[in-house]
Design a protein around this motif. Structure first.
Motif, PDB file in Angstrom:
ATOM      1  N   CYS A  17      27.619 -51.553 -22.546  1.00 43.59           N
ATOM      2  CA  CYS A  17      28.886 -51.438 -22.835  1.00 43.59           C
ATOM      3  C   CYS A  17      29.937 -51.434 -21.270  1.00 43.59           C
ATOM      4  CB  CYS A  17      29.227 -49.865 -23.164  1.00 43.59           C
ATOM      5  SG  CYS A  17      28.452 -49.519 -24.963  1.00 43.59           S
ATOM      6  N   ALA A  20      29.891 -55.355 -20.506  1.00 43.20           N
ATOM      7  CA  ALA A  20      31.159 -55.762 -21.168  1.00 43.20           C
ATOM      8  C   ALA A  20      32.314 -55.502 -20.848  1.00 43.20           C
ATOM      9  CB  ALA A  20      30.957 -55.581 -22.700  1.00 43.20           C
ATOM     10  N   GLU A 142      37.692 -61.383 -25.455  1.00 43.17           N
ATOM     11  CA  GLU A 142      37.311 -60.252 -25.947  1.00 43.17           C
ATOM     12  C   GLU A 142      36.100 -60.406 -27.116  1.00 43.17           C
ATOM     13  OE1 GLU A 142      40.770 -57.733 -27.060  1.00 43.17           O
ATOM     14  OE2 GLU A 142      41.701 -58.308 -24.970  1.00 43.17           O
ATOM     15  N   TYR A 146      32.604 -58.554 -26.770  1.00 38.38           N
ATOM     16  CA  TYR A 146      32.457 -57.296 -27.767  1.00 38.38           C
ATOM     17  C   TYR A 146      31.815 -57.649 -28.857  1.00 38.38           C
ATOM     18  CZ  TYR A 146      34.502 -54.160 -24.252  1.00 38.38           C
ATOM     19  OH  TYR A 146      34.652 -53.252 -23.189  1.00 38.38           O
ATOM     20  N   LEU A 150      28.067 -57.794 -26.626  1.00 40.05           N
ATOM     21  CA  LEU A 150      27.675 -56.368 -26.623  1.00 40.05           C
ATOM     22  C   LEU A 150      27.001 -56.011 -28.036  1.00 40.05           C
ATOM     23  CD1 LEU A 150      27.703 -53.400 -25.545  1.00 40.05           C
ATOM     24  CD2 LEU A 150      30.160 -53.403 -26.544  1.00 40.05           C
ATOM     25  N   THR A 167      29.840 -50.384 -30.610  1.00 36.96           N
ATOM     26  CA  THR A 167      30.449 -51.620 -30.396  1.00 36.96           C
ATOM     27  C   THR A 167      31.924 -51.160 -30.551  1.00 36.96           C
ATOM     28  OG1 THR A 167      28.810 -52.849 -30.772  1.00 36.96           O
ATOM     29  CG2 THR A 167      30.914 -53.753 -30.669  1.00 36.96           C
ATOM     30  N   PHE A 171      35.041 -50.701 -27.884  1.00 37.29           N
ATOM     31  CA  PHE A 171      36.447 -51.525 -27.941  1.00 37.29           C
ATOM     32  C   PHE A 171      37.619 -50.645 -27.871  1.00 37.29           C
ATOM     33  CE2 PHE A 171      39.696 -54.102 -30.209  1.00 37.29           C
ATOM     34  CZ  PHE A 171      39.623 -55.051 -29.342  1.00 37.29           C
ATOM     35  N   GLY A 199      38.862 -52.849 -33.993  1.00 40.97           N
ATOM     36  CA  GLY A 199      37.518 -53.208 -33.509  1.00 40.97           C
ATOM     37  C   GLY A 199      36.671 -53.243 -34.662  1.00 40.97           C
TER      38      GLY A 199
END
Length: 269
Positions: A17, A20, A142, A146, A150, A167, A171, A199
């Protein structure tokens, strides 16, 4: 097994996390630095001041993701997650429709509630930044970091719905430092919740599309459509956030739980 890695050699979820987040910030800073350098060039058109940095951000992001997979995850080859080129355009356009549609639905509810009025806020003199900014500077990097990097790594280490939740929360958390119309702690936290719901919607697109083109389109469409079709009543931004959050959660649920949606456990290419 160390503080950084599990017995299987993977980074621990928290480190993924953080990676990212900082990688996304580094990607963004490249664009900002390039923009500042270009402003030192005399006579360069304003359009190029914007276009060149966002193109650079979108171009750099896949290489950074591929580098992380190669040197941190020890996965050979170059594969940042932008697979299925034959379906890229239809998936992107479908995602674009989803992103714009969600915002228009939320706008319609706000107008019906009397907290907003229809008003086209399309910047005719800045159409290139209006389109390229959300797509190249926001959606592409992004989604790569993500819903791509991720989510893929968390899915390999955690139960599917735990990876989905982490996740989504990660985000949402990055929007603590985003610019918004939110004022006060409560409204700023609600903005983070709205971002997490967004997200979840993007992750639902990732799962049903089995690639990143669908969420890239949805992300770009959402960001382009935000407050493009309405003007909300000052002081009622909270209602707008609540409406958008609700619409996005409902849409994510419809995408994930319809009969044609793939099982979450089998959806990570």
């Amino acid at each position: 097994m160390t503080i950084f890695r599990t017995a299987g050699g993977q980074l621990r979820p928290g480190w993924y996390c953080l990676l990212a987040f900082f990688a996304l910030m580094a990607t963004t800073l490249v664009g900002i630095a390039l923009d500042l350098l270009l402003r030192l060039v005399p006579g360069l058109p304003e359009t190029l001041h914007f276009t060149i940095p966002v193109l650079a951000v979108a171009a750099i992001a896949p290489f950074l993701v591929a580098g992380a997979r190669r040197f941190i995850d020890h996965v050979p080859g170059f594969e940042p997650g932008l697979t299925h080129p034959r379906t890229a355009l239809p998936h992107f356009l479908t995602g674009l429709a989803i992103g714009v549609g969600v915002i228009i639905a939320a706008d319609a509810v706000c107008v019906a509630l009397g907290v907003a009025a229809w008003h086209l806020n399309l910047p005719a003199d800045r159409l290139i930044p209006f389109v390229l900014g959300p797509l190249l500077a926001q959606a592409v990097p992004e989604e790569l970091w993500y819903r791509g990097y991720l989510f893929r790594n968390l899915s390999a280490a955690l139960p599917p719905w735990t990876a989905f939740a982490l996740t989504t929360l990660a985000f949402g958390a990055i929007h603590l430092i985003s610019n918004s119309d939110a004022t006060g702690i409560g409204e700023k936290l609600l903005y983070v919740v709205q971002a997490a719901a967004f997200g979840a919607l993007l992750l639902a697109c990732r799962i049903i599309g089995k690639n990143l083109w669908l969420p890239i389109g949805a992300h770009a469409g959402h960001n382009m459509a935000m407050q493009t079709f309405i003007t909300y009543t000052p002081g009622l931004y909270t209602v707008l956030l609540l409406t958008e959050t609700t619409i996005m959660i409902i849409t994510a649920g419809l995408l994930l739980f319809n009969r044609r949606a793939p099982a979450l456990t089998k959806s990570i290419p």
